[in-house]
Design an enzyme around this catalytic site. Sequence first.
Site, PDB file in Angstrom:
ATOM      1  N   LYS A  18       0.842  -1.191   0.000  1.00  0.00           N
ATOM      2  CA  LYS A  18       0.000   0.000   0.000  1.00  0.00           C
ATOM      3  C   LYS A  18       0.882   1.248   0.000  1.00  0.00           C
ATOM      4  CE  LYS A  18      -4.218   1.463   2.426  1.00  0.00           C
ATOM      5  NZ  LYS A  18      -5.094   1.139   3.576  1.00  0.00           N
ATOM      6  N   GLU A  31     -18.975  -5.795  11.208  1.00  0.00           N
ATOM      7  CA  GLU A  31     -19.856  -5.008  12.061  1.00  0.00           C
ATOM      8  C   GLU A  31     -20.888  -5.868  12.785  1.00  0.00           C
ATOM      9  OE1 GLU A  31     -18.216  -2.361   8.876  1.00  0.00           O
ATOM     10  OE2 GLU A  31     -19.220  -4.307   8.869  1.00  0.00           O
ATOM     11  N   ARG A  47     -25.306  -2.428   8.526  1.00  0.00           N
ATOM     12  CA  ARG A  47     -24.959  -3.835   8.361  1.00  0.00           C
ATOM     13  C   ARG A  47     -25.191  -4.636   9.635  1.00  0.00           C
ATOM     14  NH1 ARG A  47     -19.742  -3.640   4.476  1.00  0.00           N
ATOM     15  NH2 ARG A  47     -20.097  -5.851   4.621  1.00  0.00           N
TER      16      ARG A  47
END
Length: 644
Positions: A284, A369, A397
């Site tokens: 990244k 979640e 969610r």
Amino acid sequence: MPLLTRITGPRDLDPLGPEQLTELANEIRGFLVDAVSKTGGHLGPNLGVVELTIALHRVFDSPKDKVLWDTGHQAYVHKLLTGRQDFSKLRGKGGLSGYPARAESDHDVIENSHASTVLGWADGLAKANQVRGKGYADRAVVAVIGDGALTGGMAWEALNNIAAAKDRPLVIVVNDNERSYAPTIGGLANHLATLRTTDGYERFLARGKDLLERTPVVGRPLYETLHGAKKGLKDFIAPQGMFEDLGLKYVGPIDGHDMEALESALQRAKRFGGPVIVHCLTEKGRGYQPAEEDEADHFHGIGPIHPDTGLPIAAGGMDWTSVFGEEMVKLGREREDIVAITAAMLQPVGLKKFAEEFPDRVYDVGIAEQHAAVSAAGLATGGLHPVFAVYATFLNRAFDQLLMDVALHKCGVTFVLDRAGVTGTDGASHNGMWDMSILQCVPTLRIAAPRDADQVRLQLREAVEVDDAPTVVRYSKGAVGPAVKAVATVGGMDVLRKAGTNRPDVLLVSVGALAPMCLEIADLLDKQGISTTVVDPRWVKPVDEAMAPLAEQHRVVVTVEDNSRAGGVGSAVAQALRDAGVDVPLRDFGIPPRFLDHASRKEVMAEIGLTAPDIARQVTGLVAKLDGRFERAGAVDSVEPARD
């Protein structure tokens, strides 16, 4: 002429040789740093997938073959290679979306920028190809998913179904950079780390092949025997069995910045004829030193920056998130039972300082979640008070778990919703505009909507004092404005402005961060001779018992909220007034029930008519009609009505 300017579609990549592909990758990284530093956006994730995206578009024939991106914040390179190279208004009104967008290109298949969904999409598309048969059966479906998104339960539900069909082609590319926003955690992360650190198998086999093929007579047969023992040898040197035990062919780990190796692996996966996982190791922020050196999240998401230094252009001020983060640390020092939960977003939701001071009292569950909410119920049942900090849009969610596990069991859990209301630049999926609607039906749950930093601190403290029901504290995105002082209280509500007459015209109910705008509305109404009381309920669920008698003292009730009008605070207030037998006209202002295009928050609010002038004009007209004073309406008729 730069190579990138010659790329108008994926097939323009086909004639490029290895040196040109390397040059193109360098050009793309330079373009991204220059463009995203001006507009802000997801820089680090895209710098990490340059070679991978090039290889995908050389091997697969998009849009005939479907290339799907989980979350989609790493699709900037994909946009560049599919003919979208004007990044001047990236994430701005009229510009490119920060995620894949069907309206932009046939190459964009899905645009839901919530994580862990792509494998379900891929499973469905692969099944559709199989059912439709001739003309479709040879079309590839490729799902690119990050190692962070694999911590989500939906991904594993999909894998379980994908593995059940051995003859259904589907390529799963795991973009493994050890991170989602922050370093990926959990058992899966440990397994992938094992694969990363034991990739000596590939080097061993490659060196063995070279040596044995140079050995006369016995070399080639011996190599074939060794290659036939691949499964057992690989399990010993690189235990990738987790995937193969599911029934999925595994290829990798592959250097995600080696285009030749990537193309070779993807070609093999494409020819396999069944579900295949290609495990790619990427970095990244690769190629941009400030991002590489940023240990927090490698410039996952940035505002405008100086491209040479990576430093932000705008001076950082106090924002809602940091106010919450600082108060959490204070609460942690005062109460040993306070614990924190995050779903792979420790820094974005403001829990970094809490984690540094109380490392044993913070739980990062990954992009999960649903699990976070149920785990919070368990923590509460065990005698602690968990605070689950999450973006408002992502609480959607975990609704079932909040309802059936937390609320039904009377668990004292505090949900802190960051980026509630219109967030703007991240587009439809990131606006936190549904929470106060979907949570209205949850019995016993209480919702706080702080109007300023002082109220964030105070209402967070009030929330964690509740140990027999769930509480919610929701606030906006970005900078927090100046304190808005109350001039009086009615019940549990703060009066922000008193009307100047004994029989005031309008009771203006201000929700959360919209308090300054509501005071501006009152000023505009005052200029029209309309007296207005402005009240902040503070806790918008349940509706305060003092609301009905206060409303009865006014001629009109107006609610203003940064939430969907469908089932929001306005609807709850209207129901409370009906239940109390108070027959006062009510007009609710909020977000219309539609998906909102990306733009700045200010532009979106103007587009939907959620501004002080728009609301004041409509309220002026409403009051004029009530008492027949149509001379007031004349000022309204000359202005275009607000849109809602």
